[in-house]
Enzyme design. Sequence first.
Site, short mmCIF file in Angstrom:
data_model
loop_
_atom_site.label_atom_id
_atom_site.label_comp_id
_atom_site.label_asym_id
_atom_site.label_seq_id
_atom_site.Cartn_x
_atom_site.Cartn_y
_atom_site.Cartn_z
N ASP A 102 -5.88 -10.09 -21.40
CA ASP A 102 -4.80 -11.18 -21.19
C ASP A 102 -5.04 -12.12 -22.17
OD1 ASP A 102 -7.05 -12.55 -20.29
OD2 ASP A 102 -6.46 -12.42 -18.12
N GLY A 104 -5.34 -15.85 -21.86
CA GLY A 104 -5.67 -17.15 -21.55
C GLY A 104 -4.74 -17.76 -20.92
N GLY A 105 -3.41 -17.33 -20.56
CA GLY A 105 -2.50 -17.78 -19.80
C GLY A 105 -2.78 -18.25 -18.45
N ASP A 315 -3.11 -4.99 -12.26
CA ASP A 315 -4.39 -5.55 -12.25
C ASP A 315 -4.71 -6.27 -11.22
OD1 ASP A 315 -5.08 -8.42 -13.61
OD2 ASP A 315 -3.10 -7.25 -14.36
#
Length: 421
Positions: A102, A104-105, A315
Amino acid sequence: MTQQHAGHTDTSFTLETHLDAPGHGRAGTIHTPHGDIQTPAFIPVGTKATVKTLTPEQIKDTGAQAVLSNAYHLYLQPGPDIVDEAGGVGAFENWDGPTYTDSGGFQVMSLGVGFKKVLAMDTAGLKETDIRAKSGERLAKVDEDGVDFRSVIDGSRHRFTPEVSMQIQHQLGADIIFAFDELTTLVDTRTYQEQSVARTHRWARRCLEEHNRQTQARADKPLQSLWGVVQGAQYEDLRRQATRGLIDLSKEFEDSGQRGFGGFGIGGALEKENLGTIVGWVCEELPEEKPRHLLGISEPDDLFTAVEAGADTFDCVAPTRLGRRGGVYTLDGRMNLMAARFKRDFNPIDPEVGGYASDNYSRAYIHHLLKAKEYLAGTLCTMHNLHFMIQLVDNIRASIIDGTYQEYKAEFMGRYYANKK
């Protein structure tokens, strides 16, 4: 269309079938440079290049097809340069299958407005202060250009922009990476949600630009697939607007001979009661030939709802976090093996579900391990929960293909939630 890159094939998606039922559900296959993912699929979360308490071999034994890691945490430790030198996150952690990272959002929210709060799917009974942190408490602050983070390790300051996120994720080398976005909460104002969607779109353009630069600069590496992330909270017009904007942006890049989005993520705080409706809005707009990943969903009823709405992969940290605390899934619902009633219960966790933990250990033994604070307890419960969740989604896939989805759903849901008040 697939592209060639130093002998490696780009990530692509093959649609196999739709549900024999109303909705947007389907079965398919995501093809990556490191193997295929049969969808629908549950993707375990290995935040720091490890699924906590498990070896990669144990992860594989649960039936997992891919692992998702976190760009923010791997940036802080050990550093993306070290992962890059190791050959990418898969080689670094000795996982030979497909990988996701992912952007970092999520940390934009979890360390910012949501620091030490709950990402609520239901705001009933919650005050705004239960969901939103005070400004002075936050470790992440958003502006038009990016986000200022304070490290969760030592408090040092770090700057993430769309370009930085892409650079980090290219160094981490996952097959599937996500555009840098801003995750909002359900209690943010409509005006702020509008501003955030527009900003996330502008960040998505910058991500595509940097993704294309990094792809050219790293031509000796396997191709990575960048997926756009749809935000818009609980608002239909914003969700559809955000989705169409990302599709148009991707087409603009593809029409100019550059790489667009290989798939799409559906993010944000989603109201549980409206989960299927919200995911459905997005999937109605998305092209059928590209896969959709729903971020952060793992409760069985939510999985069925999301599959019917059109999501392909999922996820969530819930199965592993729950397992480390002694919570386990069974076909008859969740239970916690810390409870005194399991002290002399020599049955498997769930003999019908099976898997390594159920096939070899009793509830009483795992209860003992939990009480003794032995690390093995977390390993066994985590293995069981991942096996349960992955088997559930695999069974959903099989029922889609053989046309028995509605029957399987009714049987599973009727039993799992039979005792739920």
